[in-house]
Design a protein around this motif. Structure first.
Motif, short mmCIF file in Angstrom:
data_model
loop_
_atom_site.label_atom_id
_atom_site.label_comp_id
_atom_site.label_asym_id
_atom_site.label_seq_id
_atom_site.Cartn_x
_atom_site.Cartn_y
_atom_site.Cartn_z
N ALA A 207 0.84 -1.28 -0.07
CA ALA A 207 0.08 0.02 0.02
C ALA A 207 1.02 1.22 0.00
CB ALA A 207 -0.78 0.04 1.24
N GLU A 357 -3.01 3.97 1.78
CA GLU A 357 -4.06 3.17 0.69
C GLU A 357 -3.40 2.89 -0.62
OE1 GLU A 357 -6.56 6.75 0.19
OE2 GLU A 357 -5.28 7.85 -0.91
N ASN A 358 -3.96 2.03 -1.35
CA ASN A 358 -3.35 1.44 -2.45
C ASN A 358 -3.41 2.21 -3.46
OD1 ASN A 358 -4.18 -0.90 -0.74
ND2 ASN A 358 -2.87 -2.02 -2.21
N PHE A 360 -3.21 2.08 -7.84
CA PHE A 360 -2.69 1.18 -8.98
C PHE A 360 -3.02 2.01 -10.33
CE2 PHE A 360 -4.48 -1.57 -5.63
CZ PHE A 360 -3.46 -2.77 -5.27
N MET A 376 -9.98 -0.72 -4.93
CA MET A 376 -9.13 -2.18 -4.63
C MET A 376 -9.61 -3.23 -5.38
SD MET A 376 -7.12 -1.51 -1.94
CE MET A 376 -6.74 -3.28 -1.32
N ASP A 396 -0.56 -6.31 1.43
CA ASP A 396 -1.50 -4.89 1.56
C ASP A 396 -2.03 -4.69 0.23
OD1 ASP A 396 -0.38 -4.89 4.09
OD2 ASP A 396 0.92 -2.99 3.80
N ALA A 397 -1.62 -5.32 -0.92
CA ALA A 397 -2.02 -4.88 -2.39
C ALA A 397 -3.30 -5.65 -2.53
CB ALA A 397 -1.03 -5.35 -3.40
N GLY A 400 -5.59 -4.18 1.63
CA GLY A 400 -5.10 -3.10 2.27
C GLY A 400 -4.34 -3.08 3.26
#
Length: 606
Positions: A207, A357-358, A360, A376, A396-397, A400
């Motif tokens: 994350a 937070e992630n 992407f 997510m 975490d990816a 979270g």
């Protein structure tokens, strides 16, 4: 109630509370006994098989096993401050005192199996996938934008908690299995990587983005306002080596604790943590908060940030609104203003550690991977697969921010799925663990393990003097247990994996076991519904999360019911039993790893 099926893998697994609570299901009592015997290398390897990073986790694990430890429960009424066994710190004892174990690690096979796997990110989940698959002949390539392996383990955990040599040693064990590591390579397009012909792709990118705090003054005073995890990474990279004398850290998690303690070592003289919640509600682990307070860092609670105060762009302080917690009839908390005047604190720098937070942006949205409303990926919690079946997520990816041991567990699960995918098997069919029960009887009243209950309180890990540690960010604070103290702490373990196994056909209902049980956890009584039976035991079993051990019908029509929740596993029932109806049997659970053990047996053609 029906007789307990002790052949079900989860029954005794659940009784070994620490192992049940560990996401990687490390056989805790097994390695603690090995430590007590001075067999540190063996204890390390027991850990390495399941949690992969014993030296790292022995310093940094979030310790889900310890709140579950039976020791804390059975001492509840007998000790001033009941505390669990120091499971995490005993793990470090094995790592610190082991011999050279490199010849005991798997060897990279000379012949590959022709399957290629890419892991994005070199954090704990990706490295676990690589560790599980490389010895099976998979060609595993691990990509990371940073120059060395470890991910957040090395970039965000300060060196005074986790020395670099420990990280390099344990990540090196994995990379030396024939894993190709491409450090300094940032993956900026998953679509492009998909076209490179990998049989599976695992995303363990963590994350990586810290949450911002947008309140008045944020833009104007930006030069001295830093996102916590980015700032910690800059410190690890040695891009940052100092900070202002007056520092405010916003947030109540472990990252905030790392930020404030790091600030003290980089020139912060007046460092304070300010949190919107109460002290007990902070997400930081209790020991992380204690460490910060020990280093002279005050934690101020129930203060909500209102504004960054600046003088023509130069940060001078912050203002906060004082709040209090109010609970409704359902127990739901709401923070409401107290009506007191806003509080002002002067500062030179602010570190924002209010969550992660992630991010992407490198995963295109037209390749078949679905994302939820929070941005997510949609991930199967059993197989770790995304909606694009050969792209898997972990750590975490996937779900979270959590912790290292959960990332390891995700890596194991993903490795099984990848192995099954590459053998055209159903990934939802998961392998059962291997379970063994073996009697520990060595004579009429002798057992193969030490069942004497230590009365010692939990031993404290020694710290180096603050005068030394606060001057050098690379000096490790905790010194770890020496072998003598490690042995004494290991003796506090109650051997919860050595189970009391009852054979109803041998029982003559003499009640000798009932008389001698120090916890009153054995009862011979009439059967009944569980809620009724729990209340009729010699010591009522109030913890419904732990099962009752119920025998078949005895000759008198009664049953034996045992409360597993507070049993000491002392073996006195088995020693006293005149017929051998009670036996002490060691329970060993091995989770099936990726490889032949996790695949369905192939039927031969007739």
């Amino acid at each position: 109630m029906k007789p307990t099926d002790i052949g079900a893998p989860d029954y005794f697994h659940k009784v070994v509370d620490c192992q049940w609570a560990c996401p990687a299901h490390t056989p805790v009592p097994e390695y603690i006994r090995l430590i007590a015997a001075g067999r540190y290398g063996d204890a390390y390897m027991v850990n390495w098989e399941s949690n992969v990073f014993p030296g790292i986790l022995g310093r940094t694990c979030d310790r889900p096993c310890e709140p579950a430890c039976r020791r804390g429960r059975v001492e509840e009424r007998n000790a001033e401050k009941p505390e669990p066994v120091a499971i995490c710190r005993l793990k470090r004892v094995a790592a610190d005192n082991k011999e050279d174990i490199r010849d005991r690690l798997p060897k990279a096979p000379k012949q590959k199996n022709g399957k290629r796997v890419a892991c994005i990110g070199a954090g704990p989940s990706s490295l676990t996938v690589a560790r599980d698959l490389a010895p099976l002949g998979y060609s595993v390539t691990v990509f990371d934008q940073d120059p060395r392996a470890g991910g957040m383990i090395w970039s965000q955990i300060p060196r005074f908690r986790l020395p670099m040599e420990v990280i390099d040693e344990e990540t090196g064990y994995i990379l030396n299995l024939g894993v190709e590591f491409k450090g300094g390579v940032k993956i900026d397009s998953l679509k492009k990587l998909l076209h490179e012909g990998y049989d599976a792709i695992f995303v363990g990118s963590g994350a990586p983005r810290g949450r911002n705090l947008v309140i008045p003054g944020r833009t104007e005073a930006a030069a001295n306002i830093h996102i916590g995890i980015d700032w910690l990474s800059s410190v690890s990279f040695e891009h940052v080596s100092k900070i202002g004398k007056r520092v405010i850290v916003l947030g109540g998690g472990n990252t905030a604790m790392d930020c404030c303690r790091t600030s003290r070592r980089l020139g912060g003289e007046d460092v304070k943590v300010i949190v919107r919640s109460g002290y007990e509600e902070m997400k930081a682990s209790p020991w992380e908060k204690e460490d910060a307070v020990h280093e002279g860092i005050p934690i101020l609670n129930y203060l909500v940030p209102r504004a960054f105060v600046h003088d023509n762009g130069k940060l001078t302080g912050m203002t906060f609104e004082k709040v209090k917690a109010v609970y409704d009839a359902r127990g739901r908390r709401e923070l409401v203003p107290t009506g007191e005047p806003d509080q002002h604190f002067e500062c030179d720098d602010v570190l924002i550690a209010v969550g992660q937070e992630n991010a992407f942006p490198w995963i295109e949205r037209d390749i078949g991977i679905e994302f939820d409303k929070g941005g997510m990926p949609v991930v199967d919690k059993v197989t770790m697969q995304s909606t694009l079946r050969h792209v898997l997520f972990g750590g975490d990816a996937a779900f979270g921010p959590k912790n290292i041991i959960w990332a390891v567990a995700h890596g194991h699960d993903a490795a099984i799925s990848i192995d099954k995918l590459c053998h055209d098997e159903d990934t939802k069919e998961r392998p059962s663990p291997l379970v063994n029960l073996m009697s520990q009887k060595m004579g009429i009243h002798e057992w193969s393990y030490d069942n004497d209950i230590s009365l010692a309180n939990r031993y404290k890990v020694p710290w180096r003097d603050k005068k030394v540690t606060l001057k050098d960010i690379k000096v490790e604070v905790e010194m770890g247990f020496d072998p003598k103290t490690g042995f004494a702490e290991a003796q506090r373990c109650l051997n919860c994996d050595v189970q009391t196994v009852f054979t109803d056909k041998l029982c003559i209902e003499c009640d000798a076991c009932v008389d001698i049980c120090p916890m009153d956890c054995i009862t011979f009584t009439d059967n009944g519904e569980e809620s009724d039976l729990r209340g009729r035991l010699n010591a009522p079993a109030k913890t419904s999360g732990q099962d009752l051990y119920v025998s078949g019908t005895l000759k008198t029509g009664r049953i034996m019911a045992k409360d597993e929740d507070v049993c000491l596993h002392c073996g006195l029932c088995a020693e006293r039993c005149p017929t051998g109806a009670w036996d002490m049997q060691k329970f060993l659970l091995d989770m099936a790893p990726a490889g032949p053990a996790c695949r369905s047996p192939k039927r031969k053609a007739a």
